[in-house]
Design a protein around this motif. Structure first.
Motif, PDB file in Angstrom:
ATOM      1  N   ILE A 184      13.217 102.270  40.533  1.00 31.36           N
ATOM      2  CA  ILE A 184      13.184 103.516  39.774  1.00 31.36           C
ATOM      3  C   ILE A 184      13.700 104.634  40.671  1.00 31.36           C
ATOM      4  CG2 ILE A 184      11.696 105.122  38.499  1.00 31.36           C
ATOM      5  CD1 ILE A 184      11.879 102.320  37.221  1.00 31.36           C
ATOM      6  N   ASP A 185      14.640 105.442  40.160  1.00 32.44           N
ATOM      7  CA  ASP A 185      15.194 106.521  40.978  1.00 32.44           C
ATOM      8  C   ASP A 185      14.333 107.776  40.886  1.00 32.44           C
ATOM      9  OD1 ASP A 185      15.923 107.911  38.623  1.00 32.44           O
ATOM     10  OD2 ASP A 185      18.032 107.313  38.775  1.00 32.44           O
ATOM     11  N   GLY A 229      14.537 100.706  29.738  1.00 32.47           N
ATOM     12  CA  GLY A 229      15.411 100.691  30.903  1.00 32.47           C
ATOM     13  C   GLY A 229      16.016  99.325  31.161  1.00 32.47           C
ATOM     14  N   ASP A 245      14.711 110.466  39.408  1.00 37.03           N
ATOM     15  CA  ASP A 245      14.634 111.042  38.065  1.00 37.03           C
ATOM     16  C   ASP A 245      13.814 110.193  37.103  1.00 37.03           C
ATOM     17  OD1 ASP A 245      16.280 113.204  38.813  1.00 37.03           O
ATOM     18  OD2 ASP A 245      18.086 112.021  38.426  1.00 37.03           O
ATOM     19  N   GLY A 246      13.265 109.071  37.607  1.00 37.77           N
ATOM     20  CA  GLY A 246      12.462 108.190  36.761  1.00 37.77           C
ATOM     21  C   GLY A 246      13.282 107.189  35.972  1.00 37.77           C
ATOM     22  N   CYS A 247      14.581 107.068  36.283  1.00 38.73           N
ATOM     23  CA  CYS A 247      15.451 106.135  35.570  1.00 38.73           C
ATOM     24  C   CYS A 247      15.467 104.782  36.272  1.00 38.73           C
ATOM     25  CB  CYS A 247      16.872 106.682  35.497  1.00 38.73           C
ATOM     26  SG  CYS A 247      16.993 108.199  34.535  1.00 38.73           S
ATOM     27  N   LEU A 248      15.547 103.737  35.493  1.00 36.02           N
ATOM     28  CA  LEU A 248      15.627 102.390  36.027  1.00 36.02           C
ATOM     29  C   LEU A 248      17.040 102.160  36.573  1.00 36.02           C
ATOM     30  CD1 LEU A 248      13.902  99.336  34.631  1.00 36.02           C
ATOM     31  CD2 LEU A 248      16.306  99.119  35.244  1.00 36.02           C
ATOM     32  N   ALA A 249      17.135 101.850  37.871  1.00 36.95           N
ATOM     33  CA  ALA A 249      18.422 101.688  38.538  1.00 36.95           C
ATOM     34  C   ALA A 249      18.764 100.231  38.789  1.00 36.95           C
ATOM     35  CB  ALA A 249      18.420 102.464  39.854  1.00 36.95           C
ATOM     36  N   ALA A 271      18.659  98.731  28.569  1.00 36.75           N
ATOM     37  CA  ALA A 271      19.894  99.457  28.909  1.00 36.75           C
ATOM     38  C   ALA A 271      20.641  98.756  30.041  1.00 36.75           C
ATOM     39  CB  ALA A 271      19.568 100.897  29.285  1.00 36.75           C
ATOM     40  N   ARG A 296      24.944 102.711  39.899  1.00 31.88           N
ATOM     41  CA  ARG A 296      24.098 102.791  41.096  1.00 31.88           C
ATOM     42  C   ARG A 296      24.465 101.760  42.165  1.00 31.88           C
ATOM     43  NH1 ARG A 296      19.810 106.196  40.624  1.00 31.88           N
ATOM     44  NH2 ARG A 296      20.147 106.152  42.857  1.00 31.88           N
ATOM     45  N   ASP A 323       8.990 100.025  30.846  1.00 32.39           N
ATOM     46  CA  ASP A 323      10.315  99.758  31.400  1.00 32.39           C
ATOM     47  C   ASP A 323      11.218  98.996  30.439  1.00 32.39           C
ATOM     48  OD1 ASP A 323       9.753 100.956  33.923  1.00 32.39           O
ATOM     49  OD2 ASP A 323       8.606  99.155  34.458  1.00 32.39           O
TER      50      ASP A 323
END
Length: 168
Positions: A59-60, A17, A62-66, A20, A93, A14
């Motif tokens: 985690i959404d 993510g 799509d596997g992205c950190l939200a 970011a 988000r 992570d």
């Protein structure tokens, strides 16, 4: 929309993510995180996290950190019942229930698994959305600290808020 969000403990994968997330001006501007974070620093923290700190991520699908939320349990024997909370949600988000999911997870983890009876936080007085979220979850304003932190060249105020397990 938050039904497609999975909250879990942060892992070394992570780091990118979190890097970011905390590279967003809204994230470091709304927290005490410094601007221009280092991904290497996140990698080090996640590789060997301190035992008194818990870092959760949202985690959404799509596997992205939200978003992310964490707490630090105080180590002083007279304050081990208390912890300090920090959290951020990715700008794209916000308003989708991710902050609620993260905050619920932090509260449950802190109170039920770490024996935290007092969860504390600092929130900038101009962050109405965060203040409302915290109040919905039993946090109350306990103080107003003027000139508390440097943000974008100016010293700004925060509310000191806390949630007491015995009073919710």
């Amino acid at each position: 929309m938050s039904d497609s969000i999975r909250v879990r403990h942060a892992e070394p994968v992570d780091a990118a993510g979190l890097y970011a997330l905390f590279s967003e001006a809204e994230a470091y501007g709304g927290t005490l995180q410094p601007p221009f974070p280092s991904q290497a620093a996140w990698e080090r923290v996640l590789a060997d996290p301190p035992r008194h700190m818990v870092q959760l991520v949202a985690i959404d699908a799509d596997g992205c950190l939200a978003g992310a939320a964490g707490f630090e349990v105080f180590s002083n024997p007279r304050r081990r019942h208390a912890a300090n909370l920090g959290m951020a949600v990715a700008k794209r988000r916000r308003g989708q229930g991710i902050g609620t999911r993260l905050l619920q997870s932090v509260i449950e983890t802190a109170e039920r698994w770490h024996g935290v009876r007092r969860l504390e936080l600092e929130v900038y007085t101009d962050n109405a959305a965060a203040i409302a979220l915290y109040e919905r979850h039993g946090f109350v304003r306990e103080g107003h600290a003027r000139g508390y932190a440097l943000r974008d060249g100016a010293y700004v105020d925060v509310y000191l808020m806390a949630r007491l397990r015995d009073r919710v």
